[in-house]
Structure formats: structure tokens, C-alpha cells
Design a protein around this motif. Structure first.
Motif, PDB file in Angstrom:
ATOM      1  N   LEU A   1      -8.205   2.373  -3.797  1.00  0.00           N
ATOM      2  CA  LEU A   1      -7.862   3.272  -2.714  1.00  0.00           C
ATOM      3  C   LEU A   1      -8.956   3.276  -1.662  1.00  0.00           C
ATOM      4  O   LEU A   1     -10.083   2.876  -1.931  1.00  0.00           O
ATOM      5  CB  LEU A   1      -7.597   4.684  -3.227  1.00  0.00           C
ATOM      6  N   GLU A   2      -8.611   3.705  -0.467  1.00  0.00           N
ATOM      7  CA  GLU A   2      -9.560   3.712   0.642  1.00  0.00           C
ATOM      8  C   GLU A   2     -10.053   5.107   0.985  1.00  0.00           C
ATOM      9  O   GLU A   2     -10.779   5.281   1.950  1.00  0.00           O
ATOM     10  CB  GLU A   2      -8.924   3.049   1.858  1.00  0.00           C
TER      11      GLU A   2
ATOM     12  N   ARG B   1       0.841  -1.212   0.000  1.00  0.00           N
ATOM     13  CA  ARG B   1       0.000   0.000   0.000  1.00  0.00           C
ATOM     14  C   ARG B   1       0.867   1.250   0.000  1.00  0.00           C
ATOM     15  O   ARG B   1       1.856   1.325   0.728  1.00  0.00           O
ATOM     16  CB  ARG B   1      -0.920   0.013   1.207  1.00  0.00           C
ATOM     17  N   LYS B   2       0.465   2.211  -0.811  1.00  0.00           N
ATOM     18  CA  LYS B   2       1.168   3.490  -0.891  1.00  0.00           C
ATOM     19  C   LYS B   2       0.164   4.619  -0.806  1.00  0.00           C
ATOM     20  O   LYS B   2      -0.958   4.497  -1.285  1.00  0.00           O
ATOM     21  CB  LYS B   2       1.901   3.632  -2.230  1.00  0.00           C
ATOM     22  N   ASP B   3       0.571   5.723  -0.215  1.00  0.00           N
ATOM     23  CA  ASP B   3      -0.196   6.958  -0.315  1.00  0.00           C
ATOM     24  C   ASP B   3       0.342   7.702  -1.527  1.00  0.00           C
ATOM     25  O   ASP B   3       1.557   7.916  -1.640  1.00  0.00           O
ATOM     26  CB  ASP B   3      -0.031   7.811   0.943  1.00  0.00           C
TER      27      ASP B   3
ATOM     28  N   ASN C   1      -5.305   7.701  -0.316  1.00  0.00           N
ATOM     29  CA  ASN C   1      -4.901   6.913   0.845  1.00  0.00           C
ATOM     30  C   ASN C   1      -4.930   5.404   0.613  1.00  0.00           C
ATOM     31  O   ASN C   1      -5.868   4.883   0.038  1.00  0.00           O
ATOM     32  CB  ASN C   1      -5.818   7.233   2.037  1.00  0.00           C
ATOM     33  N   ARG C   2      -3.875   4.746   1.102  1.00  0.00           N
ATOM     34  CA  ARG C   2      -3.773   3.282   1.157  1.00  0.00           C
ATOM     35  C   ARG C   2      -4.062   2.625  -0.185  1.00  0.00           C
ATOM     36  O   ARG C   2      -4.886   1.736  -0.306  1.00  0.00           O
ATOM     37  CB  ARG C   2      -4.659   2.732   2.268  1.00  0.00           C
ATOM     38  N   CYS C   3      -3.356   3.058  -1.203  1.00  0.00           N
ATOM     39  CA  CYS C   3      -3.545   2.548  -2.568  1.00  0.00           C
ATOM     40  C   CYS C   3      -2.793   1.240  -2.775  1.00  0.00           C
ATOM     41  O   CYS C   3      -1.734   1.022  -2.195  1.00  0.00           O
ATOM     42  CB  CYS C   3      -3.017   3.573  -3.577  1.00  0.00           C
ATOM     43  N   TRP C   4      -3.363   0.388  -3.618  1.00  0.00           N
ATOM     44  CA  TRP C   4      -2.685  -0.834  -4.049  1.00  0.00           C
ATOM     45  C   TRP C   4      -3.143  -1.150  -5.473  1.00  0.00           C
ATOM     46  O   TRP C   4      -4.194  -0.713  -5.924  1.00  0.00           O
ATOM     47  CB  TRP C   4      -2.938  -2.006  -3.100  1.00  0.00           C
TER      48      TRP C   4
END
Length: 165
Positions: free
Chosen positions: A150-151, A100-102, A121-124
Motif C-alpha cells: 500500500l502507499e 490497485r484498490k482502496d 490507499n492504492r493497494c495491490w
């Protein structure tokens, strides 16, 4: 021509959509040429009030954030592929700390000044395309694409330099 008010500054036109950059791990991703829109949808939950059973009321329910696609021409830079491969790493466990990356999307005005910034936020990576359909008779550019789940997202105001025009 109408004047748009953006951050208290009068402009004669909206910001152009091609003046943007995408960052992850504190560095810009070289050559991102296209990004889909940031979109969220909140479900309307219907319910009735006991004092007025003839009408239904609506309240906000679950909010969903649509996936974002990033596209760029294929280069020697392997960061798209390396990130996408973290989800599908045969024979090894998923490295959750790197999965996960921002992401930060910075939007610039015509003068090259940063005017908007959004944090995703919290991308994959849920989808990765490394090569398009190959056609030797065509003149198309080879594009690679990431579909990023993303979240949430929000305006990232601390990084923005406000510029008057």
C-alpha cells in the motif's frame, strides 16, 4: 480499572481486535478472519547546523508503509484469487485500473456499532497463498492469504458512526 477516553467517550477497556470487517469495491470481503497491523515508519535524516557543528539534528525523511496481510479460510468465493491474478496474468497486460484498490477497514464495538474506519490507499497484491501445506493427518483449516502493498493509510472519518457507551 482505568477509563480510556476514545473520541471523548469514556470506556473501561479498549476495543476488541476481532470485531472488524474489510471492504473493497464497496462490498465487504466475506470471511476475513485475520489482518496484520497498520504500521508506518518515517526515516530520521541526520544533518548538522552550521552554527552548531558539534551536534547533529534530525528531520523527518521518507515515510514507508508496511504491507498488510489478510487471511481467511478457503471458500467458494474467488475474489482473493481474482485480485491476486491481476499481477500475474500470463500473456496479457496488467489491467492497472483494476490492479490497485482502496481498502476500508471498519472496526466495530461489542454492540456491533462501527467506531473506527481506516482507508488503505492504492493497494495491490504482492503475495498470494491459496493452499497451505496439505496434511491428511492434521486437523487444520485451509487458509488463503493475501499480502497487500500500500502507499498510505489514514483514518476514514466520514464513514464512522460515533456511538456512546
Amino acid at each position: 480499572m482505568a477509563v480510556f477516553k476514545v473520541g471523548g467517550v469514556g470506556r473501561y477497556d479498549p476495543y476488541k481486535s476481532f470485531m472488524f470487517r474489510v471492504r473493497w469495491d464497496l462490498t465487504y470481503v466475506a470471511g476475513v478472519s485475520k489482518m496484520s497491523a497498520l504500521r508506518r515508519t518515517t526515516t530520521a535524516v541526520r544533518h548538522r547546523n552550521g552554527a552548531d557543528p558539534s551536534r547533529d539534528r534530525k528531520s523527518p525523511g521518507v515515510t514507508r508503509y508496511e504491507a498488510v496481510t489478510l487471511q481467511r479460510g478457503i471458500t467458494l468465493d474467488t475474489r482473493f484469487e481474482e485480485w491476486a491474478s491481476l499481477v500475474h496474468a500470463p500473456g496479457s497486460p496488467i489491467a492497472l485500473s483494476r490492479l490497485r484498490k482502496d481498502l476500508i477497514v471498519d472496526v466495530f464495538n461489542e454492540g456491533g456499532q462501527q467506531v473506527l474506519s481506516y482507508r488503505l490507499n492504492r493497494c495491490w497484491v504482492s503475495e498470494f497463498q491459496t493452499l497451505p501445506q496439505l496434511d491428511a493427518a492434521g486437523a487444520a483449516v485451509a487458509i488463503e492469504m493475501l499480502k497487500v502493498e500500500l502507499e498510505g493509510w489514514e483514518r476514514d472519518t466520514p464513514h464512522v458512526v460515533h456511538a456512546g457507551m
